[in-house]
Design a protein around this motif. Sequence first.
Motif, short mmCIF file in Angstrom:
data_model
loop_
_atom_site.label_atom_id
_atom_site.label_comp_id
_atom_site.label_asym_id
_atom_site.label_seq_id
_atom_site.Cartn_x
_atom_site.Cartn_y
_atom_site.Cartn_z
N ALA A 227 33.16 -10.91 -6.76
CA ALA A 227 32.70 -10.59 -8.09
C ALA A 227 31.71 -9.57 -7.95
O ALA A 227 31.29 -8.67 -8.75
N THR A 228 30.61 -10.21 -7.06
CA THR A 228 29.28 -9.09 -7.18
C THR A 228 29.62 -7.71 -6.51
O THR A 228 29.14 -6.88 -7.14
N LEU A 229 30.55 -7.62 -5.59
CA LEU A 229 31.00 -6.14 -5.12
C LEU A 229 31.61 -5.53 -6.31
O LEU A 229 31.50 -4.20 -6.29
N SER A 230 32.33 -6.12 -7.21
CA SER A 230 33.28 -5.53 -8.38
C SER A 230 32.41 -5.25 -9.48
O SER A 230 32.75 -4.77 -10.58
N GLY A 231 31.03 -5.51 -9.43
CA GLY A 231 30.09 -5.51 -10.49
C GLY A 231 30.12 -6.54 -11.73
O GLY A 231 29.59 -6.24 -12.73
N TRP A 232 30.64 -7.57 -11.23
CA TRP A 232 30.70 -8.83 -12.06
C TRP A 232 29.78 -10.00 -11.62
O TRP A 232 29.34 -9.65 -10.38
N SER A 233 29.49 -11.03 -12.28
CA SER A 233 28.71 -11.94 -11.69
C SER A 233 29.56 -13.44 -11.82
O SER A 233 30.40 -13.31 -12.82
N ALA A 234 29.30 -14.25 -11.07
CA ALA A 234 30.02 -15.54 -11.09
C ALA A 234 29.00 -16.72 -11.04
O ALA A 234 28.03 -16.59 -10.22
N ALA B 15 28.14 -19.98 -21.56
CA ALA B 15 29.33 -19.53 -20.98
C ALA B 15 30.28 -18.92 -22.12
O ALA B 15 31.26 -18.44 -21.66
N GLN B 16 30.01 -19.15 -23.40
CA GLN B 16 30.94 -18.53 -24.28
C GLN B 16 30.93 -16.84 -24.25
O GLN B 16 32.04 -16.50 -24.80
N ARG B 17 29.78 -16.31 -23.69
CA ARG B 17 29.87 -15.09 -23.40
C ARG B 17 30.47 -14.73 -22.01
O ARG B 17 30.47 -13.33 -21.80
N ALA B 18 30.86 -15.38 -21.37
CA ALA B 18 31.61 -14.94 -19.99
C ALA B 18 32.94 -14.48 -20.31
O ALA B 18 33.62 -14.54 -21.61
N ALA B 19 33.50 -13.60 -19.27
CA ALA B 19 34.71 -12.91 -19.66
C ALA B 19 35.93 -13.74 -19.24
O ALA B 19 36.78 -13.60 -19.59
N ALA B 20 35.74 -14.80 -18.38
CA ALA B 20 36.58 -15.62 -17.69
C ALA B 20 36.16 -16.87 -17.30
O ALA B 20 34.93 -16.80 -17.06
N LEU B 21 37.04 -17.79 -17.37
CA LEU B 21 36.61 -19.08 -16.71
C LEU B 21 37.80 -19.44 -15.71
O LEU B 21 38.94 -19.23 -15.97
N VAL B 22 37.20 -19.90 -14.27
CA VAL B 22 38.11 -20.25 -13.36
C VAL B 22 37.84 -21.65 -12.76
O VAL B 22 36.72 -22.08 -12.37
N THR C 223 41.91 -9.37 -8.75
CA THR C 223 41.05 -8.70 -7.37
C THR C 223 40.18 -9.89 -6.90
O THR C 223 40.06 -10.26 -5.58
N VAL C 224 39.30 -10.44 -7.89
CA VAL C 224 38.17 -11.45 -7.45
C VAL C 224 39.02 -12.52 -6.85
O VAL C 224 38.48 -13.30 -5.75
N GLY D 134 31.42 -13.09 -15.58
CA GLY D 134 31.10 -12.02 -16.48
C GLY D 134 30.39 -10.95 -16.20
O GLY D 134 29.88 -10.85 -15.12
N ARG D 135 30.00 -9.95 -17.07
CA ARG D 135 29.12 -8.61 -16.80
C ARG D 135 27.56 -9.34 -17.03
O ARG D 135 27.57 -9.67 -18.27
N ARG D 136 26.78 -8.99 -16.13
CA ARG D 136 25.32 -9.54 -16.39
C ARG D 136 24.72 -8.64 -17.63
O ARG D 136 24.86 -7.46 -17.84
#
Length: 199
Positions: free
Chosen positions: A125-132, A81-88, A37-38, A162-164
């Motif tokens: 990402a912000t709208l979806s509750g995530w941070s980038a 970044a090791q705690r991030a959910a994804a890398l793009v 979605t992001v 990731g989730r803040r």
Amino acid sequence: MLSQTRQPGHPIHPLFTDRWSPRAYTGEAISTPELLTVLEAARWAPSAYNAQPWRFIYAQRDTAAWQPIFDALVEFNRGWAQRAAALVVVVSAKDATFPGQTEAAPNPWHAFDAGAAWASLAFQATLSGWSAHGMAGFDADALRAAVNLPQSYAIQTVVAIGRRADKGVLPEALQAREVPNDRRPLAQSAAEGHFSFGS
């Protein structure tokens, strides 16, 4: 809300002040549909001649795709970044076949358009509750090899999603920096009719 601490000089949607680039993440996983979605939002960014030069190479944490991209980050960025959910990895095609043409030619706007896609990604990402958080700190040669990127594409950034989390998950030296930053006044960035900002 972050919009209460970041005050715009003119009326804008709170999304623009709510979005920022934290480094503290919870370690929570992002599902493939949420990540797509992001990226879908980024796909709809504007581009010159609709060339759509952007491409996104993504990896969710704890998958085989993650480690080669993660390893190409500089040590400082690997630390958080090791705690991030994804890398793009955001890349852009240097050439495009423009309307009415049959041969590809250099696209002077490829980086500009990829920047528009990154902004769309960050806002969704912000709208979806995530941070980038977009990063410039990576070994470009190692990253190019890691994702098998042809020379006809330029690397623009690596984005951590990731989730803040509370800033306490960060090393002490980074905790003080874990706040939304401000922007210079609009008058220092916008002028009518001619450039008047100094060198």
